[in-house]
Design a protein around this motif. Structure first.
Motif, short mmCIF file in Angstrom:
data_model
loop_
_atom_site.label_atom_id
_atom_site.label_comp_id
_atom_site.label_asym_id
_atom_site.label_seq_id
_atom_site.Cartn_x
_atom_site.Cartn_y
_atom_site.Cartn_z
N TYR A 96 0.82 -1.22 0.00
CA TYR A 96 0.00 0.00 0.00
C TYR A 96 0.85 1.27 0.00
CZ TYR A 96 -3.56 3.34 1.43
OH TYR A 96 -4.42 4.42 1.48
N ASP A 103 -2.12 -2.89 -8.16
CA ASP A 103 -3.07 -3.84 -8.72
C ASP A 103 -2.39 -5.13 -9.18
OD1 ASP A 103 -5.05 -2.02 -8.26
OD2 ASP A 103 -5.05 -1.21 -10.30
N GLU A 106 -1.42 -7.10 -6.05
CA GLU A 106 -2.63 -7.64 -5.42
C GLU A 106 -3.07 -8.91 -6.15
OE1 GLU A 106 -5.91 -5.05 -4.59
OE2 GLU A 106 -4.56 -3.35 -4.27
N ILE A 175 -7.97 -8.55 2.17
CA ILE A 175 -8.88 -7.90 3.12
C ILE A 175 -8.19 -6.73 3.81
CG2 ILE A 175 -10.27 -8.23 5.18
CD1 ILE A 175 -11.36 -9.62 2.71
N SER A 178 -7.95 -3.70 1.55
CA SER A 178 -9.22 -2.98 1.46
C SER A 178 -9.45 -2.11 2.69
CB SER A 178 -10.38 -3.98 1.30
OG SER A 178 -10.54 -4.77 2.47
N ARG A 181 -7.23 1.14 2.55
CA ARG A 181 -7.74 2.17 1.64
C ARG A 181 -8.80 3.05 2.33
NH1 ARG A 181 -7.78 -2.26 -2.07
NH2 ARG A 181 -6.10 -2.09 -3.59
N ASN A 182 -9.43 2.51 3.35
CA ASN A 182 -10.50 3.27 4.02
C ASN A 182 -10.00 4.12 5.19
OD1 ASN A 182 -12.60 2.26 2.38
ND2 ASN A 182 -12.67 0.36 3.57
#
Length: 293
Positions: A96, A103, A106, A175, A178, A181-182
């Motif tokens: 990250y 991508d 990942e 997971i 994801s 990213r938040n």
């Protein structure tokens, strides 16, 4: 005038749309669970079962092989889950923060999750072979080994845990990415303004924000670890290691039911395992809720 409050469970149309899914869940999940509980109190063949009381549970609880299976399962769970999660977090944060083409990486890390565990197990058998395995070849340059990963009873659980850690990375990484990213970027900007180091930012910003994701992964991974079977079957070519040294709880149930044809005892072991998983999950959930407060 009383205000009407809509509730989905009171809508006939909602139940109509849910009916196909509920039927499938009932047939393939609820019904087998009920049948398992019923068979755990029975003896005989599948075509001629009779009530046996709690004798199956007594036999299983006194069986040294069951004790070994539960011990191996607990060892696998409490080593593999936290180690795999720590490694996954390190890889996810690295991808990250420091990798440009996220991508692509990942996709690379997610591919093992899509691959058959049996196929991966075959590859691992070649990699860990005591005579010509690539792992021992690499360790030879460091003057370590060679190790007989597959045919030494003392190495069976270590081999299984290595395989378990590797097979758990893919799902965890996706997971965790994801979740990363938040995380609100403004927190990091403020931290940079006050001169916080990357390590301080991780423990004071990233980790607290990731607690819900980590809680979810711990719960799911522990449940899956207690049900480990496919990894054992694939890495040891259909067996539970030399002299059953890597027997796990589910493998014990499999042997009782399909090999020894002791159906009642096999289902009794499955019920005991179900209760252990349920109790541990409830305890873990309560502890994690207190930590996250």
């Amino acid at each position: 005038m009383k205000k009407f409050k809509y509730r989905a469970e009171n809508s006939p149309q909602a139940w109509l749309f849910l009916m196909p899914a509920l039927i499938i869940v009932g047939i393939f999940n609820v019904l087998p669970l009920i049948k398992t509980f019923i068979m755990s109190f029975q003896k005989g063949t599948l075509n001629n079962l009779s009530f046996n009381g709690f004798k199956n549970f007594a036999i299983v609880l006194k069986d040294p092989k069951f004790h070994t299976a539960i011990g191996n399962t607990a060892l696998f769970s409490f080593v593999v889950v936290p180690v795999a999660l720590i490694i996954s977090m390190f890889i996810a944060v690295t991808i990250y923060e420091k990798i440009k083409y996220k991508d692509v990486f990942e996709t690379i890390f997610f591919i093992p999750y899509l691959t058959s565990i049996i196929a991966v197990g075959i590859v691992f058998r070649f990699l860990l072979n005591g005579e010509y395995g690539f792992v021992n070849y690499i360790l030879g340059f460091l003057n370590i080994g060679p190790f007989n990963f597959l045919d030494d009873p003392n190495m069976s659980m270590i081999t299984l845990m290595i395989f378990g850690i590797w097979s758990g990375l893919a799902f965890n990484i996706i997971i965790l990415l994801s979740g990363l990213r938040n995380v609100d970027k403004s927190y990091y900007k403020v931290a940079d303004m006050f001169g916080a180091s990357k390590m301080e930012q991780f423990f004071r910003i990233t980790l607290p924000q990731m607690i819900p994701i980590i809680t979810f992964l711990l719960m799911v991974n522990f449940i899956n670890a207690f049900k480990v079977y496919a990894q054992v079957y694939s890495i040891f070519n259909g067996k539970a290691g030399i002299a059953d040294s890597a027997t796990t709880a589910v493998f014990y149930v499999y042997n009782k039911f399909y090999v020894e044809n002791r159906y009642g005892q096999g289902m009794a072991a499955a019920v005991i395992l179900f209760i252990l998983i349920l109790v541990f999950t409830l305890i873990q959930n309560r502890i994690l809720k207190r930590i996250s407060k």
